[in-house]
Enzyme design. Sequence first.
Site, PDB file in Angstrom:
ATOM      1  N   THR A1073       3.669   4.326  -7.622  1.00 37.82           N
ATOM      2  CA  THR A1073       3.565   2.898  -7.918  1.00 37.82           C
ATOM      3  C   THR A1073       3.045   2.096  -6.736  1.00 37.82           C
ATOM      4  OG1 THR A1073       5.889   2.591  -7.324  1.00 37.82           O
ATOM      5  CG2 THR A1073       5.396   2.982  -9.643  1.00 37.82           C
ATOM      6  N   CYS A1074       3.218   2.648  -5.544  1.00 36.79           N
ATOM      7  CA  CYS A1074       2.783   1.897  -4.371  1.00 36.79           C
ATOM      8  C   CYS A1074       1.273   1.722  -4.343  1.00 36.79           C
ATOM      9  CB  CYS A1074       3.268   2.565  -3.091  1.00 36.79           C
ATOM     10  SG  CYS A1074       2.605   4.233  -2.879  1.00 36.79           S
TER      11      CYS A1074
END
EC number: 2.3.2.26
Length: 1106
Positions: A1073-1074
């Site tokens: 998700t980063c």
Amino acid sequence: MFNFTGTTRKRNINLGGNNNRSLNNSKASYLEYTAQERQKRLKSKRETNAAITLQLAIRKHIELKKLKAEIIERWKNLTYNEEVYDNDRLLREFTFASNELVYQDFITLQHIFAFLQELLKVQKIDDFSIAMVTNVINAITNVFFDLVHSTSKRVKSSEDEKIILISKILDILDTNSSKILYLKKVHFKRLLHATVDCINKFPNKLVDKLVQILILYSINDTSIFIKFFSMNNSVDLIQNFVPRSSMEDVLIRLNSWIMHHSKDLAGSNTLTLQFLVNFINFIKTYNLLQKDTLTIESLTSIINSFTRKVVFTTDIESDNFGDIHKNESIFNDDSIILVDEESSAMIDYIFSIDFLNQIILATTGSDEQFEKLSLFFYSLLFFISINDDYASNTIYYSSFETNSKLKSQLLINIIVSVVPLGFIDYWFFEIIKNSSIYSYLVNYRYDIDTAILPTLFGDISKRWWHILYLFQEVYFYLLVVQNDKEILKFGGSDSKMFVSCAEFLRGFCIFIVINEDSIDDYFNSQFQENVSSGALGITKFEYHSIATLSLKVLNQIFLRNVRIKLLDNKFWIITNEKGISGGLNFEVKRLLPLIEEETRMPVMDDDSDMEMQTITRGGSNTAPIFKLKSRYSKREKWLPNDVSSSLKILNNLPFLIPFDKRVEIFHFLIESDRERLNLNSNNFNFFNFSMQTPKLEANISRDNVLFDAFEAYGKLSGQNFKNQLSVQFFNQFGPEMGIDGGGLTKEFLTSVCADGFKYTNFDDDTMNKSDNNTGYNFFKQTSKTYQLYPSTDFFWRTKYQQQKIRENKGRLQNDYDFTEENQFFLQMMRFLGMIIGKCLYEKILIDISFAQFFLAKWCSLENVGSSSSSQYKNSFDDLKYLDEDLYNNLIKLLKLNDDELEGLDLNFTITEKLPYSSQLVTVDLIPNGSRISVNNSNKLQYVYSVANFKLNTSINIQSQYFLKGLFDIISPNWLNFFNPMELQMLVSGGEKEIDIDDLRHNVEYGGYLETDQTIVDLWSILKEFSKEEKFKFVKFVTSSPKAPLLGFKELRPKFGIRNAGASGVDRLPTSSTCVNLLKLPDYRNRKLLKEKLLYSINSEAGFDLS
């Protein structure tokens, strides 16, 4: 010829023709000679006539002196008998000998004054006698003046004798008042000046008569009447020396004078204030309100005569001003009039519910009396409003609490007692809407004809503008304190008034904003003309106050409509169909340079001591400052008309511009700010040879993300925190490997948000510190919607500490010393505000939902002392989203009668338990709230006070610190482009369904081609997903379920899909998700792909960090 010796002189005449002088026989010489002789004879004749006249005058003087002496001698012994004496002859005698008669010895004067009193009593006033009676009264008043001031050496009486003589004179004036008032050219001014000057010097017996004389005669003299009725003790004098039975007559005289001479009060605000206080005291003391509306008209006239704004000394001397009261500058300010504590009590009375109920009883319900009451309410509201120019330039503004209190008190009383009588409908439908001004403004289409301005703002329209101001003040308050159902009932049918008001204000506010310069020029040009001609149109300040209020009301209607959705989006959005010349142009590239200049940061000093100052300016009830002009206004003369108008609309009525356009402007402003600070690493500026700003490094433990982040960045200024971050994460095995290409910054910010905005329901008696927040709740959740708002723990700890300090007489003990804890809490709130600002600055969406009443504070520039008129105010209905049970109970309370309320034994306080303790803390909702019981007349104020406490007071300081951090990153002017719901979308993304086609066109592949079978199957499956499944998929990859507001082209980093290999088809899809990366095995099987993908997004399994 006569001479003064009584003998005569012979005149010699030459009859013989013999001339002793030699004469020239010429004709010219003869004529000259005869002329000279003629002149000699004329001169001799004049001298003779003059001597005769002088002798006659002397003889007359001697005779008159003798006659005057005889009259004086006779008057000393006169006893009046109507049958014996000729009144006209006596009047002529007194007029003839008055200068000597009125300056006799004490005994003689007593006798003469007694005789005159009887003479005047029976004397009829007609054309023949009016002059003589006037002369008699003038002679008496001159004596009175000399007796009081001892200005004449002819006054030989002692002090006691003077008092007796003054009393005699007053008896004459009192006994014959009906005749004397009929006279003209009587020298009342000297008499009345002397009376006012001496009234406090003499015994009560004499003062009684002096007061009677002043009341009788001063009505005819403006300056004397003001002087008398503005004395501190004038009401006491009337009360002590005028019979109670005469009070109504006194009131009639007062009302008559005020209605004809109130303009004369405008000369001195100090005298006018004392005059007003005395008038209120008089009608209150004798309960004279219920007779008719004349007294209300008088009050209105007095209040309207003020040329300054009132400020109460109790506020200036209170602790709220800090050390300001040591500075005498405010006491010398000529733009205000200071009201002392004693006068304040009288002014407070006319704002009370008791007074309001009395004046309602005095009306008959006719439209004429409705209007008189309405204009009185307008005068009261305007009377206590603070001049915006003064307020914008003074640090005292935030402490004018009495003005705000009186305004709230009046508005609540109007809502309770007046609105149920139909006033709100009468104001809007009978006066406002039933006017050509309304028709013009509601249909306004941007091209103004300046020739219409005198009609709009002139004397003929003044009443309309005043009623508009009054209606909007009351309606705005109704929008704040009443629920949707109550608001929509006005107008006789659901939503009629709401919709009509929205239509009118939309047109009027566009008129206000676009034509600001033309209207300002009109008022400036009219000022001198109005002063010289005495024109009575509305003033520039009145217009500005109405314009400011109109913007506030329209904002509040728009915010209410977002919830109830009576008016669709097409109604609000402005179009170019009927626009100004050239249309309205919201092209970002044209507007951006000017908006940047207008909104240049910083708004507040990064190093400002939050302990010594607050961000907010002014009470919640004070009107915001109306200043549409901005920093680009100096260049407006050469700005294209469409750009100038577009800028004004954007700054003051942003909700008339499509949301997507405002988001585009917002993002362009951020990008421009990043370029200004050289923060875009990929953009090399040839002309900027400075090294790129170094990144801000930090070591962050996975087990302590929030506090490590605070330790690393919490003390930075907002300007520095805009720089790029370089974060090194540590887990239980040590530093995590990887290179931060932007993804770690997102991971860091979302992780801080996950911890900082997490609410943990701690046990009430024990504080569990095993949580990552070490036992702190910086935010709480609403009861039903689970939206976040600042924790109230800080507020209750502070109040408890203050309570214990008072109980221990100023001593601070360790068992209730929360100073260090509170300081940490507030600094953390500021840091969390910076975190949200950083997320917005980096275009990182976070899955956090804030409460609307908290978001309203973000876009209310009242919180930063801005000059913008755009703001949103929390309303009573917002309480429903915080605590629905409390909201419903308060709704029920409004339906209770006095007996039921008495049984509840409520007062204006609120009590809650100290966090993590069994200690109870009680606070007043209003000053001295513990002493005020809730009853039928104040229950609305109680309900509003509870809602205001919950939505505003209890989270005020915490919100200020949060906003301090947020505004250090994002200019509050930029956030002011949006309403609370739109701000939530800026934070977490749009509410629209995920557009899969838009996502497909803005994706980057790694190890895949768009034509690969797995990719083709993926897009086909995503199209089949439900709305909720699409949200889950986007959240699985990006950590936020919402799409960026302008589409996935705005997502940073770009949405990526990487081939996780064909050998691992038994594995689940995973994500980072980063970096917004989906790691998708090459299943090459549509059914298997859908099965695995649904399992992952529904179980939130398979997350890892690459």
